[in-house]
Design an enzyme around this catalytic site. Structure first.
Site, mmCIF file in Angstrom:
data_model
loop_
_atom_site.group_PDB
_atom_site.id
_atom_site.type_symbol
_atom_site.label_atom_id
_atom_site.label_comp_id
_atom_site.label_asym_id
_atom_site.label_seq_id
_atom_site.Cartn_x
_atom_site.Cartn_y
_atom_site.Cartn_z
ATOM 1 C CD GLU A 1 7.351 2.563 1.519
ATOM 2 O OE1 GLU A 1 7.619 1.391 1.273
ATOM 3 O OE2 GLU A 1 6.361 2.910 2.193
ATOM 4 C CG ASP B 1 3.840 1.973 0.275
ATOM 5 O OD1 ASP B 1 3.586 2.971 -0.417
ATOM 6 O OD2 ASP B 1 4.560 1.031 -0.122
ATOM 7 C CE1 TYR C 1 1.375 -0.170 -0.516
ATOM 8 C CE2 TYR C 1 -0.024 -1.327 1.027
ATOM 9 C CZ TYR C 1 1.213 -0.864 0.655
ATOM 10 O OH TYR C 1 2.299 -1.096 1.459
#
Length: 738
Positions: A7, A106, A313
């Site tokens: 990403e 992600d 995350y």
């Protein structure tokens, strides 16, 4: 060759470093970096995106706000345009040489959509790749997590991506259609447009309704009696009745009290405070708001720390650590973190580590926890605060409960009962590391029943009941979550949108009069978008898309049907809607009284230059004017400057700290402020020059100049343009009206 698409650029670089069996060769396609290495004997190229490479938008013929009927947007075709041309070209060029693709964006709804968008570019360049696509899912940018993900590659979830695309399309359809309608109804174009959004608007209504409750609140008087007592040590007490509703009764009790109070009872009670549960996104953002970092800023900082490999995350609902998480390995990383090393040693010396558990357990991502060590000097102050918050929360979840002792003392003075008390921590447990919000100990002197103490002072206090408190940003996040407004990823930006559009200011959140008026008009004439039920239902529908229970097209078409009904109702109420909103706009333009004639000073714009200024409503009889700051939202405070008597305003600019000023630039306070700014700027420049000279000495005289040149010539990353229409032909915002 295997193409790995992540990403962001720094994630692509880390993946290459983690997987490479030998050296990594860095290259560029024009300005987009990529990294070539060997993994399992196969050549791989890792490249990073810049988030979404495709954005939804309407065809060019729909771009004129004044000429195109907003209702035509409901069923108009939605195109996907390339938002990052350089990145798109790099993906196409690398895909032509690739035999297979791994999506490593992600792992959530948004990340899956970003990955699928990138795949569409790959397939354009090399259709043979369609049968050779895999997905790497990881929750932390660490060597162990990334290696495991690439050892266990899975399929791309088209359903998860479709759910993200459905939200994107629905937000565009609703936001563009209603924003244009409201802007046309109120004749507010250009940068002054009034945005409406599927999630933004019910959130604004929540804030505005709380403000209406506050304004409608009728305070009721009550009275309290407090006393300062002493027995060697001073301590406070209050009348045991608490609030008196009858002033005469309270006055009698006050007068009955004497100079001496007698202890009638001493009670001690131990309590246990369990350690906090692991951080999910809402818990983390709420905690960040409590230490003065707004949710939108905290989300950005957490994302940076994640891509740098320091935390896991940050978008997760989970509050239960997975069994696979090696707590001792994480603690080993944290031993070198400033300020917590000794505490970590204490945890490692324990036998079994049993973390706390929250109520939400999911299988996509673990709770937010630290994944790597970093020193304070390597981070900015705000990054360090967030990193410390995550580190200390993680350590707290592995800690023992805290223990407290509450002492309650009852006394009697002149026949009137008094009560006093204090709480002290007897065993720190998790409070020893997670100090946020910890209260100071309230020590009580040693007292016994029957013991007399001196009443040094007594107070008779007249008070009023208070209205319900406004929402702080942290509290607002939790309310939004409870009502199903937005997602863990979108809520911070939704709140920030309200600030950016001038609908709210301050924290706790205060709506402007314009924000109040827009909320009221929407509630009166478009109740579907003003309440949380429809938005929450759509969020559930999007979950069903990701689970394969329904299709994206079915959900989007259903939302179009609802929007048509809303639009019809608005059309029949256009005049009433506009009148309500303009009342709020006019109210926000009144800055305060004119010192010259006493009439209102209002915000106006010069016809020729377009610059705004404060002018008197008494014009032309009164020609009093004041210059106003050229940028930022101006919020009247209803107060007057104590130095010059002019109205005070708050100026809120995107990306800058809000500031309060009076509107008279010749005010002594203004001159002091300008001088202070100039002195601070001069001091900063002097410090920078001294540091540059020091660096030059350290590098043989030339290093400083090289470093300075590098700083001044480095191209800044292009900031995302705020989605604001410029003139009548501007395109509608895509994300800003969520």
């Amino acid at each position: 060759m295997r193409l790995i698409i992540s990403e962001k650029a720094n994630a692509a670089k880390k993946i290459a470093q983690f997987l490479a069996e030998d050296s990594v060769r860095d290259g560029k396609h024009r300005s987009v970096p990529h990294h070539t290495f060997t993994w399992k004997g196969e050549e791989c190229v890792s490249v990073g995106l810049k988030g979404h490479v495709l954005n939804p938008e309407y065809p060019e013929e729909y771009s004129n706000w004044q000429k195109v009927e907003p209702s035509s947007l409901i069923d108009a075709e939605i195109l996907k345009s390339v938002s990052e041309k350089g990145v798109a070209e790099a993906i196409r060029a690398l895909s032509k040489k690739a035999d297979s693709v791994v999506i490593a964006t992600d792992f959530d709804r948004e990340g899956e959509l970003i990955g699928v968008e990138a795949l569409s570019l790959s397939f354009e360049a090399n259709p043979a790749l369609m049968d050779h696509v895999e997905r790497a899912r990881f929750s932390a940018l660490t060597k162990g997590e990334v290696t495991r993900a690439f050892e266990e590659l899975v399929e791309v979830s088209r359903e998860l991506a479709a759910a993200g695309e459905a939200r994107q399309d629905i937000d565009l359809i609703w936001g563009a259609t209603l924003t244009r309608w409201v802007s046309r109804a109120t004749k507010r174009y250009g940068s002054a447009f009034l945005s409406v959004g599927r999630v933004q608007s019910p959130t604004l209504v929540l804030i505005s309704e709380r403000e209406r409750e506050r304004r409608a609140f009728n305070p009721e008087p009550y009275w309290e009696i407090e006393a300062n007592l002493r027995n060697g040590e001073a301590f406070g007490a209050r009348h045991a009745a608490g609030r008196f509703k009858d002033e005469a009764v309270a006055r009698t009790a006050y007068e009955n009290m004497t100079d001496v109070a007698t202890v009638t009872e001493v009670k001690e009670k131990s309590a246990t405070r369990p350690a906090p549960t692991p951080f999910n996104t809402t818990g983390f953002l709420t905690a960040a708001a409590n230490i003065g970092i707004s949710p939108s800023r905290a989300a950005r900082l957490a994302e940076d720390l994640y891509t740098d490999g320091y935390i896991s995350y940050p978008r997760t609902d989970n509050t239960v650590y997975p069994k696979s998480l090696d707590m001792r390995e994480v603690l080993g990383q944290l031993k070198r973190v400033e300020g917590v090393g000794e505490y970590v040693d204490g945890l490692l010396a324990k036998g079994e580590l049993t973390p706390t558990r929250g109520k939400k357990e999911t299988t996509d991502h673990p709770p937010i926890y630290p994944t790597g060590h970093v020193s304070k000097n390597a981070l900015r102050d705000d990054q360090w605060k967030i990193y410390q918050l995550v580190v200390r929360r993680f350590l707290a979840t592995l800690s023992e409960p805290a223990k407290t002792l509450r002492t309650t003392v009852r006394l009697e003075s002149g026949g009137e009962p008094l009560v006093s008390g204090g709480t002290v921590v007897t065993h720190e447990g998790w409070l020893g590391v997670y100090h946020y919000g910890r209260r100071a100990d309230e020590e009580m002197p040693k007292l016994e029943e029957g013991q007399p103490v001196r009443v040094e002072e007594k107070e008779f206090l007249a008070k009023e009941t208070q209205p319900p408190s406004r929402y702080g940003q942290g509290r607002l996040l939790r309310v939004m979550e409870d009502l199903g407004l937005g997602t863990k990823a979108t809520r911070p930006s939704i709140i920030q949108n309200l600030y950016d559009r001038g609908y709210v200011h301050d924290d706790p959140v205060v709506p402007t009069e314009t924000g109040m008026a827009v909320a009221r008009a929407l509630k009166d004439f478009a109740s579907e978008i003003a309440t949380h039920e429809m938005t929450a239902e759509l969020e559930r529908s999007m979950d069903e898309i990701s689970e394969g229970k329904t299709s994206k097209d079915a959900v989007v078409d259903e939302s179009r049907d609802v929007l048509r009904k809303v639009y019809e109702h608005l059309q029949s109420s256009e005049t009433e809607f506009a009148d309500i909103v303009w009342d709020g706009i006019r109210e926000d333009s009144i800055l305060g009284p004119c010192k010259k004639c006493g009439k209102n000073l209002t915000i106006r714009k010069a016809k020729k230059s377009g610059k705004r200024f404060a002018g008197c409503e008494g014009y032309p009889d009164c020609d009093q004017t004041y210059s106003l700051p050229p940028r930022g939202e101006i919020i009247p405070l209803g107060t007057l400057c104590d130095a010059c008597g002019s109205p005070e305003i708050k100026v809120v600019s995107f990306g800058r700290r809000p500031w309060i000023t009076c509107i008279d630039m010749s005010c002594p306070k203004q001159q002091e402020r300008r001088q202070a700014i100039a002195e601070a700027r001069a001091a900063k420049e002097k410090e920078a020059a001294a540091k540059a000279a020091e660096d030059g000495d350290a590098e043989g005289g030339d290093g400083a100049s090289k470093k300075t040149r590098a700083k001044t010539t480095r191209k800044k990353p292009a900031a995302k343009a705020a989605a604001k229409p410029k003139g009548a032909a501007a395109k509608e915002p895509v994300k800003s009206t969520t």
